[in-house]
Scaffold this motif. Structure first.
Motif, PDB file in Angstrom:
ATOM      1  N   TYR A  16     -43.552 -25.123 -21.798  1.00 45.08           N
ATOM      2  CA  TYR A  16     -42.276 -24.494 -22.170  1.00 45.08           C
ATOM      3  C   TYR A  16     -41.330 -24.316 -20.985  1.00 45.08           C
ATOM      4  N   ASP A  17     -41.690 -24.848 -19.840  1.00 44.33           N
ATOM      5  CA  ASP A  17     -40.772 -24.830 -18.697  1.00 44.33           C
ATOM      6  C   ASP A  17     -40.618 -26.264 -18.181  1.00 44.33           C
ATOM      7  N   ASP A  18     -41.706 -26.829 -17.642  1.00 38.95           N
ATOM      8  CA  ASP A  18     -41.691 -28.242 -17.248  1.00 38.95           C
ATOM      9  C   ASP A  18     -41.950 -29.155 -18.440  1.00 38.95           C
ATOM     10  N   ILE A  19     -42.457 -28.578 -19.529  1.00 38.94           N
ATOM     11  CA  ILE A  19     -42.832 -29.359 -20.712  1.00 38.94           C
ATOM     12  C   ILE A  19     -42.133 -28.775 -21.934  1.00 38.94           C
ATOM     13  N   PHE A  20     -41.352 -29.608 -22.627  1.00 40.68           N
ATOM     14  CA  PHE A  20     -40.804 -29.168 -23.905  1.00 40.68           C
ATOM     15  C   PHE A  20     -41.864 -29.352 -24.991  1.00 40.68           C
ATOM     16  N   SER A  21     -42.051 -28.319 -25.811  1.00 41.72           N
ATOM     17  CA  SER A  21     -42.947 -28.428 -26.963  1.00 41.72           C
ATOM     18  C   SER A  21     -42.490 -27.425 -28.010  1.00 41.72           C
ATOM     19  N   GLN A  22     -42.289 -27.911 -29.226  1.00 43.40           N
ATOM     20  CA  GLN A  22     -41.923 -27.012 -30.310  1.00 43.40           C
ATOM     21  C   GLN A  22     -43.152 -26.427 -30.980  1.00 43.40           C
ATOM     22  N   TRP A  23     -44.340 -26.867 -30.565  1.00 40.55           N
ATOM     23  CA  TRP A  23     -45.582 -26.314 -31.091  1.00 40.55           C
ATOM     24  C   TRP A  23     -45.903 -24.998 -30.411  1.00 40.55           C
ATOM     25  N   GLY A  24     -46.672 -24.152 -31.101  1.00 33.74           N
ATOM     26  CA  GLY A  24     -47.194 -22.948 -30.481  1.00 33.74           C
ATOM     27  C   GLY A  24     -48.275 -23.292 -29.469  1.00 33.74           C
ATOM     28  N   PRO A  25     -48.672 -22.336 -28.644  1.00 31.32           N
ATOM     29  CA  PRO A  25     -49.620 -22.636 -27.561  1.00 31.32           C
ATOM     30  C   PRO A  25     -51.066 -22.789 -28.015  1.00 31.32           C
ATOM     31  N   GLY A  26     -51.404 -22.352 -29.245  1.00 32.33           N
ATOM     32  CA  GLY A  26     -52.807 -22.334 -29.659  1.00 32.33           C
ATOM     33  C   GLY A  26     -53.467 -23.693 -29.638  1.00 32.33           C
ATOM     34  N   THR A  27     -52.881 -24.664 -30.333  1.00 33.31           N
ATOM     35  CA  THR A  27     -53.472 -26.004 -30.391  1.00 33.31           C
ATOM     36  C   THR A  27     -53.490 -26.651 -29.018  1.00 33.31           C
ATOM     37  N   ILE A  28     -52.437 -26.412 -28.243  1.00 38.30           N
ATOM     38  CA  ILE A  28     -52.376 -26.987 -26.899  1.00 38.30           C
ATOM     39  C   ILE A  28     -53.455 -26.385 -26.010  1.00 38.30           C
ATOM     40  N   ALA A  29     -53.727 -25.078 -26.191  1.00 33.28           N
ATOM     41  CA  ALA A  29     -54.792 -24.434 -25.417  1.00 33.28           C
ATOM     42  C   ALA A  29     -56.147 -25.046 -25.742  1.00 33.28           C
ATOM     43  N   ILE A  30     -56.376 -25.392 -27.012  1.00 32.14           N
ATOM     44  CA  ILE A  30     -57.626 -26.057 -27.386  1.00 32.14           C
ATOM     45  C   ILE A  30     -57.740 -27.403 -26.663  1.00 32.14           C
ATOM     46  N   ALA A  31     -56.640 -28.175 -26.681  1.00 31.64           N
ATOM     47  CA  ALA A  31     -56.654 -29.482 -26.014  1.00 31.64           C
ATOM     48  C   ALA A  31     -56.893 -29.318 -24.515  1.00 31.64           C
ATOM     49  N   TRP A  32     -56.255 -28.310 -23.909  1.00 31.44           N
ATOM     50  CA  TRP A  32     -56.451 -28.055 -22.479  1.00 31.44           C
ATOM     51  C   TRP A  32     -57.900 -27.701 -22.192  1.00 31.44           C
ATOM     52  N   LEU A  33     -58.491 -26.864 -23.057  1.00 26.58           N
ATOM     53  CA  LEU A  33     -59.885 -26.463 -22.861  1.00 26.58           C
ATOM     54  C   LEU A  33     -60.810 -27.665 -22.999  1.00 26.58           C
ATOM     55  N   ALA A  34     -60.511 -28.542 -23.973  1.00 27.63           N
ATOM     56  CA  ALA A  34     -61.323 -29.740 -24.144  1.00 27.63           C
ATOM     57  C   ALA A  34     -61.268 -30.612 -22.895  1.00 27.63           C
ATOM     58  N   LYS A  35     -60.071 -30.754 -22.334  1.00 26.19           N
ATOM     59  CA  LYS A  35     -59.935 -31.559 -21.111  1.00 26.19           C
ATOM     60  C   LYS A  35     -60.667 -30.897 -19.948  1.00 26.19           C
ATOM     61  N   ALA A  36     -60.605 -29.570 -19.896  1.00 26.13           N
ATOM     62  CA  ALA A  36     -61.293 -28.857 -18.821  1.00 26.13           C
ATOM     63  C   ALA A  36     -62.799 -29.100 -18.862  1.00 26.13           C
ATOM     64  N   PHE A  37     -63.322 -29.363 -20.063  1.00 19.54           N
ATOM     65  CA  PHE A  37     -64.750 -29.650 -20.214  1.00 19.54           C
ATOM     66  C   PHE A  37     -65.041 -31.152 -20.174  1.00 19.54           C
ATOM     67  N   GLY A  38     -64.047 -31.941 -19.799  1.00 15.39           N
ATOM     68  CA  GLY A  38     -64.296 -33.352 -19.566  1.00 15.39           C
ATOM     69  C   GLY A  38     -63.818 -34.300 -20.640  1.00 15.39           C
ATOM     70  N   ALA A  39     -63.258 -33.796 -21.736  1.00 19.00           N
ATOM     71  CA  ALA A  39     -62.753 -34.672 -22.790  1.00 19.00           C
ATOM     72  C   ALA A  39     -61.395 -35.228 -22.363  1.00 19.00           C
ATOM     73  N   ASP A  40     -61.321 -36.532 -22.216  1.00 23.54           N
ATOM     74  CA  ASP A  40     -60.052 -37.138 -21.797  1.00 23.54           C
ATOM     75  C   ASP A  40     -59.858 -38.483 -22.491  1.00 23.54           C
ATOM     76  N   SER A  41     -60.194 -38.499 -23.782  1.00 19.89           N
ATOM     77  CA  SER A  41     -60.030 -39.712 -24.586  1.00 19.89           C
ATOM     78  C   SER A  41     -59.737 -39.274 -26.010  1.00 19.89           C
ATOM     79  N   PHE A  42     -59.320 -40.248 -26.846  1.00 23.65           N
ATOM     80  CA  PHE A  42     -59.062 -39.927 -28.241  1.00 23.65           C
ATOM     81  C   PHE A  42     -60.319 -39.387 -28.912  1.00 23.65           C
ATOM     82  N   VAL A  43     -61.456 -39.970 -28.589  1.00 23.85           N
ATOM     83  CA  VAL A  43     -62.710 -39.499 -29.174  1.00 23.85           C
ATOM     84  C   VAL A  43     -63.054 -38.106 -28.643  1.00 23.85           C
ATOM     85  N   GLY A  44     -62.917 -37.912 -27.358  1.00 29.56           N
ATOM     86  CA  GLY A  44     -63.245 -36.622 -26.758  1.00 29.56           C
ATOM     87  C   GLY A  44     -62.411 -35.485 -27.305  1.00 29.56           C
TER      88      GLY A  44
END
Length: 489
Positions: A16-44
């Motif tokens: 919401y500062d460097d990144i425009f997103s009209q979505w709420g933070p909840g789904t993005i937080a899930i994606a961030w958490l998944a990446k933090a645990f090593g998921a970095d692909s469509f399957v992950g």
């Protein structure tokens, strides 16, 4: 899009500062958490969705609604089978706020509403979990707030006692769950997002601009108009699954939930009506394609619970056999509808488009972009082709990962804001090594942001002539080999 956003946050950009997103933070937080645990692909990035499906299935299994655990196993198996079969058709397997909504609402129904409808008292922990689920859903999309209010109203209607001494512990438990999730989201946003930008991007942008220009325009009646439109073409449109499951749970489960004394029947029928409205509001936009995903998933949850409750009530064999066949018939019908929409075979829009794009666009553009943009540099891809960022491992140079008419409408009305800078000013300031323009079919960027192609044509060299067009900065054109240029459309 959330996958690219997760990568940007991991690289140090603020939501919401460097990144425009009209979505709420909840789904993005899930994606961030998944990446933090090593998921970095469509399957992950689909692992969190699988975990949500398991969570919803376990909630059905462990619900207080069952007299015998076997009935819970049956309901959980039906839910898992149908959602696994239908998910890949209507994007129920994707990390979208609608998908998150469908699974978490199923949890709330299984743990709280279903037991209350069957005159059983859920534990206080169930109310705490429901409070946590709904708080997180509102964090995913503020447009889920009407559904959350309807859930609360339905719960208060069904509790056996209305005395404050009985209701207060239930409310307190729900508040505990809500406070815990709120605290976690506030901490996450303090670390990775901008609160003022959230107000601008998610609240003001959606209510003042996007809701008015999207087709059809958003209003409080949009979820109901969505169902009415299904009657026009119920068998060959993507309204089909939600329409069918909504109809099934209203007619099938309402018959046995509305049991007991006359007053209890009235209360249950009213509660079922409110629950139907609650589920429909999981598609607040009243949109098609992936938008009904939450409605579909939650409705399937109600059908699965109702199916097993009918067994629990020892109904006649004819009705029982019919209900056993219904989930399979639902899958077959949805399969036929899916093939009518998306072509031969069961495909999602995402997979179908991805297959076409990978063949026609992605591979040659991946090679070209990687050639002219170094790993630590960024690229612009407008109007809307976000998977090129993902496939090339290059992040967006602009705050606008994509550029559509809604953002330009905001800028015309209000001017630049946090997360919503002027895209043309950004291009002039950052001058990324490469720009990709002109793939979004409804409207070309030259129609709503003419300054963008004008800048690209003046300062960059167009490598190909058929959209999408790759513009490369003059000092980088020598990196492209002739065969890479020939492969571009």
């Amino acid at each position: 899009m959330v996958l690219v956003t997760a990568r940007q946050i991991a690289a140090g950009d603020r939501l919401y500062d460097d990144i425009f997103s009209q979505w709420g933070p909840g789904t993005i937080a899930i994606a961030w958490l998944a990446k933090a645990f090593g998921a970095d692909s469509f399957v992950g990035f689909r692992v969190p969705v699988l975990l949500l499906q398991i969570f919803a299935t376990a909630s059905i299994l462990l619900s207080r609604v069952w007299q015998h655990r076997t009935q819970g196993f049956i309901a959980a198996a039906v839910f898992a089978f149908v959602t696994s079969a239908l998910g890949p058709i209507w994007l129920g397997h994707m990390l979208l706020y609608t998908t998150v909504g469908g699974y978490l609402v199923t949890v709330s129904i299984a743990l709280v509403l279903a037991p209350l409808l069957m005159d059983r008292s859920p534990p206080l922990s169930a109310y705490a979990i429901a409070g946590a689920c709904w708080t997180f859903l509102v964090a995913c999309a503020i447009s889920f707030l009407p559904a959350a209010l309807l859930f609360g109203l339905t719960t208060l209607l069904l509790v056996p006692q209305k005395k404050i001494t009985y209701v207060l512990p239930l409310i307190s438990s729900a508040l505990i769950g809500a406070i815990v999730v709120s605290a976690l989201m506030i901490v996450w946003m303090a670390l990775f997002a901008d609160f003022q930008g959230y107000w601008v991007n998610h609240i003001r942008f959606n209510t003042e601009v996007f809701s008015k220009i999207v087709s059809p325009p958003m209003n409080p009646l949009s979820p109901f108009k969505y169902v009415l439109r299904a009657f026009n073409d119920p068998l060959h449109s993507d309204f089909f699954p939600s329409f069918v499951v909504t109809l099934l749970f209203l007619s099938g489960t309402g018959a046995f939930f509305a049991s007991g004394a006359a007053r209890k029947k009235i209360v249950n029928i009213l509660a079922m009506t409110l629950m139907a409205c609650m589920i429909l509001y999981l598609n607040p936009r009243g949109g098609t394609l992936h938008h009904p995903g939450g409605v579909m998933l939650a409705s399937i949850g109600v059908i699965a619970i109702g199916f097993s409750c009918l067994i629990q009530m020892q109904i006649s064999r004819i009705i029982l056999i019919t209900m056993m066949i219904a989930p399979f018939g639902l899958v077959v019908s949805a399969y036929k509808s899916g093939t009518a929409i998306y072509g031969a075979g069961v495909e999602t829009i995402e997979l179908r488009n991805a297959g076409r794009n990978l063949q026609q666009v992605s591979t040659p553009f991946n090679n070209a972009i990687r050639a002219v943009v170094d790993e630590d540099e960024r690229v612009v891809v407008w109007e809307f082709l976000p998977f090129l960022y993902f496939n090339t491992d290059r992040l967006p140079s602009s705050s606008h990962m994509f550029l559509l008419p809604a953002q330009m409408s905001w800028l015309q009305l209000h001017g630049p804001a946090k997360g919503l800078p002027d895209p043309c000013a950004e291009l002039q300031q950052k001058s990324p090594p490469a720009i990709v323009l002109g793939y979004w079919q409804p409207q070309n960027v030259k129609d709503f942001a003419p300054c963008v192609p004008e800048f690209a044509q003046k300062n960059y060299i167009a490598i190909n002539s058929t959209p999408p067009i790759l513009y490369v900065r003059p000092d980088r054109t020598n990196r492209l080999r002739s065969e890479q240029i020939e492969q571009l459309p």
